[in-house]
Write an enzyme that holds these catalytic residues in place. Structure first.
Site, PDB file in Angstrom:
ATOM      1  N   GLU A   1       0.869  -1.163   0.000  1.00  0.00           N
ATOM      2  CA  GLU A   1       0.000   0.000   0.000  1.00  0.00           C
ATOM      3  C   GLU A   1       0.914   1.223   0.000  1.00  0.00           C
ATOM      4  OE1 GLU A   1      -2.739   0.371   3.272  1.00  0.00           O
ATOM      5  OE2 GLU A   1      -3.517   2.259   2.467  1.00  0.00           O
TER       6      GLU A   1
ATOM      7  N   ARG B   1       5.236 -12.981   9.485  1.00  0.00           N
ATOM      8  CA  ARG B   1       5.883 -11.724   9.157  1.00  0.00           C
ATOM      9  C   ARG B   1       7.210 -11.635   9.896  1.00  0.00           C
ATOM     10  NH1 ARG B   1       2.189  -7.921   9.159  1.00  0.00           N
ATOM     11  NH2 ARG B   1       3.577  -6.157   9.413  1.00  0.00           N
TER      12      ARG B   1
ATOM     13  N   LYS C   1       4.411   0.617   9.794  1.00  0.00           N
ATOM     14  CA  LYS C   1       4.571   1.804   8.951  1.00  0.00           C
ATOM     15  C   LYS C   1       4.037   3.053   9.649  1.00  0.00           C
ATOM     16  CE  LYS C   1       2.892   0.049   5.016  1.00  0.00           C
ATOM     17  NZ  LYS C   1       2.451  -0.011   3.619  1.00  0.00           N
TER      18      LYS C   1
END
Ligand code: ATP
Ligand code: MG
Length: 570
Positions: A43, A269, A279
């Site tokens: 994104e 992850r 982020k």
């Protein structure tokens, strides 16, 4: 037959893992017409970090290994936080890591028309409806893990009415939050994601690519599977927290007229000690000027690692080493450091640099300058040798001298003899101090001419070898040292502590009175060196000027990873 783990094209390979097992099985059963097609779907709401690098190496790596394809797709369905600046940085990071999406650069926003069309298709088929509950009511109606939810009063409204309202939503006739489009699935489903999830919401905001065309935006859970299917993705790999979304992923593909049925697989992850991967939190560090931008060398971002001096190959090697697993864990940041150290040990030329200088006067050295031979890289015979100037005044590290040596301190002290690397034995005869402060300002030493090159003909030994730089021929320079960004291994994990309070106040140390051997005056931006005994350094590409390099320490020479492994084996 099982595929060999061979390296194809790029020097990267994905070691055996459960995803490869799935792909191998699919191929052996002739699924997906023998195709392997993955995608990396960031994104564009921030810069990529080392966790994304793991995903990039996996997705692009699999495509390379199986002679398949990997798309770069911007998952841009949240207009508020997305920006072209992020798109550009992400493209350059993926390229820098060594991967190529060829002509397959896609944007979810390119599919807005399709998403809309497929949503009407679901309404027409009676599996989606326009709901008038507000956010809070939707939450209340959803129920809990233990209790089933309640049906929305709008769930069974006529198809024509939903269709009309949905079109009005698209035409901007309704305010933000007043209506949503929801999938009609099962309000009693054990998986909460299946309790009539949202498909579209009204958001009257400009999108960085589609402008004001759309007052409604699709939810990630809907846009993602449809995008995968439109691109013919065979293996849609995402992180574990999407485990619960898989059922919904499959449901959307079953209830829309997509040209292909993709499948989702989840892997763990990456989490790294002493840093963060969120982020949103990284953005906070940047916005609050806690760091010097996204590419601050202390940041776990790809641009930060690049600016620090990491190589793409070291990051790919790291991704390979950590592997791909199905359970979450935290990787020690020492392993990342190990990967760059291992590479630079083979490739970086050795030079001498004194970071915190202490002047030494060689009282019996009578020549102007003498050139001595030094080896460029003991690991690489091809790297050859160079000449370094030895002069009457030199610098050594302050920490290499103790006036009153502690036990086990074998370096220079009054009356003691040590070796200067590639030069001579020197002996400390006198300590000169500032009359007022008592601070040691220089040492007077004598050298033994017979020990040229570093050994004494009479066989006497010394216990230490020091690096040094000529005070008169050396180059003054700035060197930046970095420490962990946070003081704790798991910043942000305690909900009662603000992660900003866990920042390491001494993560950056700027030394602007360093002396480098003269050859480094011509060091080029982007070059990497080993400063003997001090670590690996990178010529900062932005702050350096011609003839005035600024160095970033990439990593020290101390191998903390080997230590950790030894300990865990013991
Ligand atoms: P956000 O919280 O904004 O969704 P994100 O880290 O998930 O952040 P994306 O841009 O959605 O960011 O991530 C792109 C891809 O990178 C996704 O497929 C995601 O699974 C993967 N990814 C993100 N973080 C990690 C991580 N720490 N380790 C491995 N893969 C990751
Ligand atoms: Mg995400």
């Amino acid at each position: 037959m099982k595929k060999e783990n061979e390296v194809i094209g790029l020097e990267t390979k994905v070691p055996p893992n459960f995803i490869k097992n799935i792909i191998d099985k699919d191929l052996s059963e002739g699924k997906n017409d023998g195709r392997v097609h993955t995608r990396f779907p960031p994104e564009p709401n921030g810069y990529l970090h080392i966790g994304h690098a793991k995903s990039i190496c996996l997705n692009f790596g699999l495509a390379i290994e199986y002679k398949g394809k990997c798309n770069l797709r911007f998952d841009d369905t949240n207009p508020e936080t997305e920006d072209m600046e992020y798109v550009e940085s992400i493209k350059s990071d993926v390229r820098w890591l060594g991967f190529d999406w060829e002509d397959r650069l896609y944007f979810a926003s390119d599919y807005f028309d399709k998403f809309y069309e497929f949503a009407e298709h679901m309404i027409t088929n009676g599996v989606a409806y326009v709901c008038e509950l507000d956010e809070e009511e939707i939450r209340e109606y959803r129920g809990t893990v233990k209790e089933p939810g309640k049906h929305s009063p709008y769930r069974d409204r006529p198809i024509e009415e939903s269709l009309r309202l949905f079109r009005e939503m698209r035409d901007g006739k309704h305010p933000n939050g007043s209506l949503t489009l929801r999938a009609k699935i099962d309000m009693a489903a054990a998986n909460m994601k299946m309790r009539d999830p949202l498909i579209y919401r009204i958001r009257k905001v400009s999108h960085y690519r589609t402008g004001d065309k759309w007052p409604i935006y699709p939810m990630y859970d809907y846009a993602h599977p449809v995008s995968d299917a439109l691109e013919g993705i065979t293996h849609s790999i995402c992180t574990l927290e999407f485990d619960n979304n898989r059922e919904l992923y499959d449901w959307f593909l079953e209830h829309t007229p997509v040209p292909y049925i993709s499948h989702q697989y989840e892997f763990a992850r990456l989490n790294l000690t002493y840093t963060i991967m969120s982020k949103r939190r990284l953005l906070t560090l940047v916005e609050e000027n806690r760091v010097d931008g996204w590419d601050d060398p202390r940041m776990p971002t790809i641009s930060g690692l690049r600016r620090r001096g990491y190589t793409p190959s070291s990051i790919r090697a790291f991704a390979e080493r950590i592997g791909v697993a199905k359970n979450d864990s935290i990787v020690d940041i020492a392993l990342l450091e190990y990967c760059i150290r291992e590479e630079l040990n083979k490739t970086a030329e050795r030079v001498m640099a004194v970071l915190r200088p202490l002047k030494v006067v060689i009282t019996n050295f009578e020549e102007e300058v003498e050139y001595l031979e030094a080896i460029n890289n003991p690991e690489d015979p091809e790297a050859g040798t160079r000449k370094i100037p030895f002069t009457k005044e030199i610098y050594i590290e302050q920490e290499d001298f103790q006036e009153v040596p502690q036990s086990k301190f074998f370096r220079l002290a009054p009356g003691r003899e040590v070796r200067l690397r590639y030069a001579y034995f020197i002996k400390c005869e006198k300590v000169i101090k500032d009359e007022n402060t008592g601070e040691i300002i220089e040492l007077h030493c004598t050298y033994d001419k017979e020990t040229r090159g570093g050994s004494a003909p009479d066989g006497r030994r010394v216990k230490a070898t020091l690096h040094w730089v000529s005070a008169t021929e050396g180059v003054k320079s700035t060197v930046r040292l970095y420490d962990h960004l946070f003081t704790v291994p798991d910043p942000g994990s305690d909900p009662n502590i603000d992660f900003l309070d866990q920042l390491n106040p001494t993560s950056l140390e700027v030394l602007d009175n360093c002396y480098l051997e003269p050859s480094l005056k011509e060091a080029k931006r982007g070059e990497r060196y080993q400063f003997e005994r001090q670590g690996y350094f990178f010529v900062d590409p932005i702050d350096s000027e011609d003839g005035k390099p600024v160095f970033n320490r990439i990593v020290t020479l101390k191998d903390t990873w080997a230590k950790i492994q030894k300990k865990s084996k013991a």
